[in-house]
Write an enzyme that holds these catalytic residues in place. Structure first.
Site, PDB file in Angstrom:
ATOM      1  N   SER A 221       6.438   2.408  -6.357  1.00 23.20           N
ATOM      2  CA  SER A 221       5.921   2.220  -5.006  1.00 23.20           C
ATOM      3  C   SER A 221       7.056   2.438  -4.017  1.00 23.20           C
ATOM      4  O   SER A 221       8.153   1.903  -4.205  1.00 23.20           O
ATOM      5  CB  SER A 221       5.341   0.811  -4.850  1.00 23.20           C
ATOM      6  OG  SER A 221       4.826   0.628  -3.546  1.00 23.20           O
TER       7      SER A 221
ATOM      8  N   HIS B  23       4.548   6.655   2.739  1.00 25.32           N
ATOM      9  CA  HIS B  23       4.219   5.761   1.619  1.00 25.32           C
ATOM     10  C   HIS B  23       3.852   6.626   0.423  1.00 25.32           C
ATOM     11  O   HIS B  23       3.184   7.653   0.558  1.00 25.32           O
ATOM     12  CB  HIS B  23       3.038   4.865   2.000  1.00 25.32           C
ATOM     13  CG  HIS B  23       2.328   4.275   0.818  1.00 25.32           C
ATOM     14  ND1 HIS B  23       1.121   4.766   0.352  1.00 25.32           N
ATOM     15  CD2 HIS B  23       2.650   3.252   0.001  1.00 25.32           C
ATOM     16  CE1 HIS B  23       0.730   4.064  -0.691  1.00 25.32           C
ATOM     17  NE2 HIS B  23       1.637   3.144  -0.932  1.00 25.32           N
TER      18      HIS B  23
ATOM     19  N   ASN C 183       2.828   5.984  -3.927  1.00 22.79           N
ATOM     20  CA  ASN C 183       2.658   5.071  -5.051  1.00 22.79           C
ATOM     21  C   ASN C 183       1.905   5.797  -6.147  1.00 22.79           C
ATOM     22  O   ASN C 183       0.909   6.464  -5.889  1.00 22.79           O
ATOM     23  CB  ASN C 183       1.881   3.823  -4.617  1.00 22.79           C
ATOM     24  CG  ASN C 183       1.326   3.040  -5.798  1.00 22.79           C
ATOM     25  OD1 ASN C 183       0.135   3.137  -6.102  1.00 22.79           O
ATOM     26  ND2 ASN C 183       2.167   2.292  -6.456  1.00 22.79           N
ATOM     27  N   THR C 184       2.404   5.701  -7.371  1.00 22.39           N
ATOM     28  CA  THR C 184       1.621   6.147  -8.525  1.00 22.39           C
ATOM     29  C   THR C 184       1.762   5.099  -9.608  1.00 22.39           C
ATOM     30  O   THR C 184       2.798   4.442  -9.733  1.00 22.39           O
ATOM     31  CB  THR C 184       2.068   7.525  -9.051  1.00 22.39           C
ATOM     32  OG1 THR C 184       3.471   7.530  -9.296  1.00 22.39           O
ATOM     33  CG2 THR C 184       1.718   8.625  -8.070  1.00 22.39           C
ATOM     34  N   ARG C 185       0.701   4.942 -10.404  1.00 26.78           N
ATOM     35  CA  ARG C 185       0.668   3.831 -11.344  1.00 26.78           C
ATOM     36  C   ARG C 185      -0.238   4.150 -12.530  1.00 26.78           C
ATOM     37  O   ARG C 185      -1.120   5.017 -12.446  1.00 26.78           O
ATOM     38  CB  ARG C 185       0.139   2.579 -10.637  1.00 26.78           C
ATOM     39  CG  ARG C 185      -1.220   2.801  -9.975  1.00 26.78           C
ATOM     40  CD  ARG C 185      -1.592   1.719  -8.979  1.00 26.78           C
ATOM     41  NE  ARG C 185      -2.874   1.993  -8.350  1.00 26.78           N
ATOM     42  CZ  ARG C 185      -3.043   2.704  -7.254  1.00 26.78           C
ATOM     43  NH1 ARG C 185      -1.986   3.214  -6.644  1.00 26.78           N
ATOM     44  NH2 ARG C 185      -4.245   2.916  -6.748  1.00 26.78           N
TER      45      ARG C 185
ATOM     46  N   HIS D 294       0.367  18.015   3.877  1.00 27.70           N
ATOM     47  CA  HIS D 294      -0.920  18.173   3.199  1.00 27.70           C
ATOM     48  C   HIS D 294      -0.922  19.398   2.283  1.00 27.70           C
ATOM     49  O   HIS D 294      -1.554  19.376   1.208  1.00 27.70           O
ATOM     50  CB  HIS D 294      -2.048  18.261   4.213  1.00 27.70           C
ATOM     51  CG  HIS D 294      -2.545  16.925   4.670  1.00 27.70           C
ATOM     52  ND1 HIS D 294      -3.568  16.255   4.031  1.00 27.70           N
ATOM     53  CD2 HIS D 294      -2.142  16.116   5.684  1.00 27.70           C
ATOM     54  CE1 HIS D 294      -3.784  15.102   4.639  1.00 27.70           C
ATOM     55  NE2 HIS D 294      -2.940  14.993   5.653  1.00 27.70           N
TER      56      HIS D 294
ATOM     57  N   HIS E 147     -10.223  -3.336  12.062  1.00 27.58           N
ATOM     58  CA  HIS E 147     -10.203  -4.165  13.269  1.00 27.58           C
ATOM     59  C   HIS E 147      -9.560  -3.454  14.460  1.00 27.58           C
ATOM     60  O   HIS E 147      -9.726  -3.885  15.596  1.00 27.58           O
ATOM     61  CB  HIS E 147      -9.510  -5.511  12.995  1.00 27.58           C
ATOM     62  CG  HIS E 147      -8.053  -5.406  12.658  1.00 27.58           C
ATOM     63  ND1 HIS E 147      -7.597  -5.264  11.369  1.00 27.58           N
ATOM     64  CD2 HIS E 147      -6.949  -5.436  13.445  1.00 27.58           C
ATOM     65  CE1 HIS E 147      -6.266  -5.217  11.373  1.00 27.58           C
ATOM     66  NE2 HIS E 147      -5.849  -5.321  12.622  1.00 27.58           N
TER      67      HIS E 147
ATOM     68  N   GLY F 290       1.813 -12.534  -9.653  1.00 22.56           N
ATOM     69  CA  GLY F 290       3.110 -13.196  -9.714  1.00 22.56           C
ATOM     70  C   GLY F 290       4.299 -12.271  -9.631  1.00 22.56           C
ATOM     71  O   GLY F 290       5.345 -12.534 -10.230  1.00 22.56           O
ATOM     72  N   GLY F 291       4.156 -11.183  -8.884  1.00 28.97           N
ATOM     73  CA  GLY F 291       5.268 -10.261  -8.722  1.00 28.97           C
ATOM     74  C   GLY F 291       6.357 -10.829  -7.829  1.00 28.97           C
ATOM     75  O   GLY F 291       6.222 -11.894  -7.228  1.00 28.97           O
TER      76      GLY F 291
END
Length: 280
Positions: free
Chosen positions: A104, A118, A120-122, A151, A181, A263-264
């Site tokens: 991340s 930003h 992130n890969t998982r 892009h 919001h 719990g990170g």
């Protein structure tokens, strides 16, 4: 945490190697700017609710001349979800055990003309196995040519695997990176995908392509804009925009919630928050 199998080990190794390549490139940019800033690495471990070791990770953080604050985290964790949270995770409702490994990254830049970013890969395992992630560009002062370049790199990564991926993942990013919001998008988009679980080798190849595309897309934009003059008004616009970014990450971001619920490490989870922001 249970011993890793071959697929879990391969994914973890890739995410860690991608971290090393990204951090080396970002430090090289700092050197080009006359800065000796480098990443500070903080290893962390977690204890599963069962009391057993639950894996851990490494938080990488750099504060420099170009990168006002950039975090690049890797983690490999596993164990058991607590309470009702398991029902919200793909494949965990019937058996709340999980494994997750990933990278991340969030970069907040000193010059407001340089877009924040930003990535992130998982890879996650419950009773199902899937990849997810993506990358999105977050410029306080958007430039159409920068958006198009970013892009284009993401589309090339997707098209190499399936021409249907990019329009699908782009639309997914537009839908996900939205602040209801405020009634605005967080940035100028990118790609986002989840529950990619058809064939491990094919999905892993896609995820590697996304990581490579990020390295092809973002450093050139940093180098292009990092010496561009800016005004006090430009900086204020950046700080206002950062407030919106913080709102999204604290209220809507799935990764933030997942990290807190499992719990990170708090510093690693909240490294995405900007170093400075304003709410007028």
């Amino acid at each position: 945490m249970k011993p890793l199998d071959e697929q879990q080990t391969a994914a973890r190794t890739w995410f860690e190697s991608l971290r090393d390549r990204i951090c080396a490139e970002f430090e090289a940019i700092e050197r080009e700017a006359g800065s000796d800033a480098s990443f500070d690495y903080l290893p962390w471990d977690r204890t599963d609710p069962s009391g057993e070791p639950g894996g851990g990770g490494v938080r990488g953080l750099m504060k420099g001349k170009v990168f006002e604050k950039v975090g690049v985290n890797v983690s490999t964790v596993g164990g058991t979800f607590e309470g009702e949270f398991a029902k919200s995770i793909h494949g965990a409702a019937e058996k709340p055990e999980f494994f997750a490994t990933g990278i991340s990254l969030v970069a907040h830049m000193a010059n407001p003309h340089v877009p924040a970013v930003h990535m992130n890969t998982r890879f996650l395992v419950t009773t199902r196995r899937w990849f997810g992630g993506g990358a999105d560009l977050n410029p306080p002062i958007p430039y159409d040519e920068d958006t198009a370049f970013f892009h284009a790199q993401m589309q090339a990564a997707c098209d190499a695997h399936d021409p249907a991926y990019y329009p699908k993942f782009k639309a997914w990013a537009d839908d996900y990176f939205y602040i209801p919001h405020r009634g605005v998008h967080r940035g100028v988009g990118g790609i986002f995908y989840d529950h990619q679980e058809g064939d491990f080798d094919a999905d892993f190849a896609l995820t590697r392509s996304v990581g490579d595309a990020f390295l092809a897309a973002y450093p050139p934009l940093v180098r292009k804009r990092m010496n561009q003059p800016f005004t006090a008004e430009d900086k204020h616009a950046q700080l206002v925009w950062r407030g919106r970014y913080a709102e999204f990450n604290l209220v809507y971001d799935r990764g933030t919630l997942f990290g807190l619920k499992t719990g990170g490490n708090i510093d690693a989870i909240l490294m995405s928050l900007p170093p400075e922001a304003v709410w007028d």
